[in-house]
Design a protein around this motif. Structure first.
Motif, PDB file in Angstrom:
ATOM      1  N   LEU A 115       0.849  -1.183   0.000  1.00 16.03           N
ATOM      2  CA  LEU A 115       0.000   0.000   0.000  1.00 16.03           C
ATOM      3  C   LEU A 115       0.882   1.229   0.000  1.00 16.03           C
ATOM      4  CD1 LEU A 115      -0.076   1.351   3.130  1.00 16.03           C
ATOM      5  CD2 LEU A 115      -1.240  -0.804   3.534  1.00 16.03           C
ATOM      6  N   GLU A 116       0.292   2.338  -0.381  1.00 12.21           N
ATOM      7  CA  GLU A 116       1.004   3.618  -0.375  1.00 12.21           C
ATOM      8  C   GLU A 116       0.297   4.546   0.602  1.00 12.21           C
ATOM      9  OE1 GLU A 116       1.409   7.318  -3.456  1.00 12.21           O
ATOM     10  OE2 GLU A 116       1.740   5.320  -4.289  1.00 12.21           O
ATOM     11  N   VAL A 117       1.094   5.285   1.377  1.00 10.06           N
ATOM     12  CA  VAL A 117       0.528   6.213   2.350  1.00 10.06           C
ATOM     13  C   VAL A 117       1.404   7.469   2.399  1.00 10.06           C
ATOM     14  CG1 VAL A 117       1.729   5.108   4.294  1.00 10.06           C
ATOM     15  CG2 VAL A 117      -0.331   6.439   4.741  1.00 10.06           C
ATOM     16  N   ASN A 126       1.330   4.248  11.543  1.00  9.58           N
ATOM     17  CA  ASN A 126       1.453   3.423  12.748  1.00  9.58           C
ATOM     18  C   ASN A 126       0.357   2.366  12.822  1.00  9.58           C
ATOM     19  OD1 ASN A 126       3.789   4.677  13.629  1.00  9.58           O
ATOM     20  ND2 ASN A 126       2.680   6.223  14.784  1.00  9.58           N
ATOM     21  N   TRP A 127      -0.847   2.713  12.357  1.00  6.85           N
ATOM     22  CA  TRP A 127      -1.945   1.732  12.325  1.00  6.85           C
ATOM     23  C   TRP A 127      -1.596   0.586  11.378  1.00  6.85           C
ATOM     24  CZ3 TRP A 127      -5.857   0.455   8.585  1.00  6.85           C
ATOM     25  CH2 TRP A 127      -6.884  -0.353   9.091  1.00  6.85           C
ATOM     26  N   TYR A 128      -1.108   0.924  10.184  1.00  4.14           N
ATOM     27  CA  TYR A 128      -0.701  -0.126   9.241  1.00  4.14           C
ATOM     28  C   TYR A 128       0.411  -0.988   9.832  1.00  4.14           C
ATOM     29  CZ  TYR A 128      -3.373   2.075   5.420  1.00  4.14           C
ATOM     30  OH  TYR A 128      -4.363   2.580   4.616  1.00  4.14           O
ATOM     31  N   GLU A 135       7.994  -0.602   6.291  1.00  3.12           N
ATOM     32  CA  GLU A 135       8.388   0.299   5.207  1.00  3.12           C
ATOM     33  C   GLU A 135       9.259  -0.429   4.201  1.00  3.12           C
ATOM     34  OE1 GLU A 135       9.977   4.099   6.502  1.00  3.12           O
ATOM     35  OE2 GLU A 135       8.661   4.024   8.273  1.00  3.12           O
ATOM     36  N   LYS A 136       8.828  -0.362   2.940  1.00  5.27           N
ATOM     37  CA  LYS A 136       9.607  -0.958   1.855  1.00  5.27           C
ATOM     38  C   LYS A 136      10.480   0.099   1.198  1.00  5.27           C
ATOM     39  CE  LYS A 136       9.091  -3.317  -2.563  1.00  5.27           C
ATOM     40  NZ  LYS A 136       8.133  -3.758  -3.568  1.00  5.27           N
ATOM     41  N   LYS A 137       9.860   1.267   0.888  1.00  3.62           N
ATOM     42  CA  LYS A 137      10.638   2.351   0.289  1.00  3.62           C
ATOM     43  C   LYS A 137       9.887   3.670   0.406  1.00  3.62           C
ATOM     44  CE  LYS A 137       9.129   1.453  -4.472  1.00  3.62           C
ATOM     45  NZ  LYS A 137       9.565   1.165  -5.824  1.00  3.62           N
ATOM     46  N   SER A 138      10.646   4.729   0.237  1.00  3.56           N
ATOM     47  CA  SER A 138      10.121   6.088   0.253  1.00  3.56           C
ATOM     48  C   SER A 138      10.060   6.573  -1.187  1.00  3.56           C
ATOM     49  CB  SER A 138      11.067   6.961   1.076  1.00  3.56           C
ATOM     50  OG  SER A 138      10.592   8.284   1.113  1.00  3.56           O
ATOM     51  N   ILE A 139       8.963   7.242  -1.544  1.00  5.03           N
ATOM     52  CA  ILE A 139       8.797   7.739  -2.907  1.00  5.03           C
ATOM     53  C   ILE A 139       8.280   9.170  -2.887  1.00  5.03           C
ATOM     54  CG2 ILE A 139       8.351   5.427  -3.853  1.00  5.03           C
ATOM     55  CD1 ILE A 139       5.353   6.223  -4.001  1.00  5.03           C
ATOM     56  N   PHE A 144       4.718  15.067  -3.475  1.00  5.74           N
ATOM     57  CA  PHE A 144       4.557  14.841  -2.037  1.00  5.74           C
ATOM     58  C   PHE A 144       5.252  13.539  -1.638  1.00  5.74           C
ATOM     59  CE2 PHE A 144       0.831  17.220  -3.452  1.00  5.74           C
ATOM     60  CZ  PHE A 144       0.912  18.319  -2.632  1.00  5.74           C
ATOM     61  N   GLY A 145       5.778  13.517  -0.426  1.00  7.92           N
ATOM     62  CA  GLY A 145       6.435  12.319   0.078  1.00  7.92           C
ATOM     63  C   GLY A 145       5.438  11.250   0.449  1.00  7.92           C
ATOM     64  N   ALA A 146       5.771  10.016   0.099  1.00  7.35           N
ATOM     65  CA  ALA A 146       4.918   8.872   0.428  1.00  7.35           C
ATOM     66  C   ALA A 146       5.792   7.684   0.758  1.00  7.35           C
ATOM     67  CB  ALA A 146       3.988   8.551  -0.744  1.00  7.35           C
ATOM     68  N   LEU A 147       5.182   6.712   1.421  1.00  9.81           N
ATOM     69  CA  LEU A 147       5.859   5.459   1.738  1.00  9.81           C
ATOM     70  C   LEU A 147       5.110   4.309   1.088  1.00  9.81           C
ATOM     71  CD1 LEU A 147       6.433   5.877   5.589  1.00  9.81           C
ATOM     72  CD2 LEU A 147       8.149   6.110   3.786  1.00  9.81           C
ATOM     73  N   ILE A 148       5.865   3.335   0.631  1.00 10.09           N
ATOM     74  CA  ILE A 148       5.283   2.071   0.217  1.00 10.09           C
ATOM     75  C   ILE A 148       5.496   1.132   1.398  1.00 10.09           C
ATOM     76  CG2 ILE A 148       5.376   0.113  -1.376  1.00 10.09           C
ATOM     77  CD1 ILE A 148       4.440   2.688  -2.744  1.00 10.09           C
TER      78      ILE A 148
END
Length: 153
Positions: A115-117, A126-128, A135-139, A144-148
């Protein structure tokens, strides 16, 4: 109150679109700025898995995911939303929807969920993570900054 998780029906589409519109500001950037909502919901119904959580026939929340990456055995959460009046309830609708995703994906041979957030959504991240995601990676998406985040099932 009993929560029933079921595959969304065609007649649920307009309600789902309305729920996304009503909660658009929760998403960063807002979904309506990135997608045409009716086309998005049609695409989910055609190629994905649209599940709803119902209480007495009222849609209390929903979860959209794709599970069609058979080669890498990966499923991607497109959207999850719980109506505001149920978010902090003991019914745990978000958790029920996520566990349904885990079960369906595993049942069709998927072994990795993603998922992306948005990075600024710390409480949601934190809920996820409490559900086993890491965390797999930052994009950077749309500036805008997001995390996979990912989880193995």
């Amino acid at each position: 109150m009993k929560v029933k998780i079921e595959l969304a029906k065609q007649e649920d589409k307009n309600i789902l679109i309305k729920l996304i519109e009503e909660n658009d500001s929760l998403f960063f950037p807002p979904i309506s700025k990135r997608l045409e909502l009716p086309k998005y919901v049609d695409k989910i119904f055609e190629h994905g898995f649209p599940y709803v959580a119902k209480i007495n026939n009222e849609i209390a929340g929903f979860c959209f995911f794709y599970a069609n990456d058979i080669i890498s055995k990966r499923s991607f959460l497109s959207l999850i939303l719980v109506k505001e009046k149920y978010r902090k309830s003991d019914l745990k609708i978000g958790i029920l929807l996520m566990k349904n995703w885990f079960k369906i994906a595993k049942g069709i041979g998927i072994n990795r969920l993603e998922l992306e957030v948005a990075k600024k959504k710390i409480t949601l991240i934190n809920w996820y993570k409490s559900l086993g995601f890491y965390e797999k990676k930052s994009i950077c998406r749309d500036g805008f900054g997001a995390l996979i985040l990912t989880k193995h099932v």
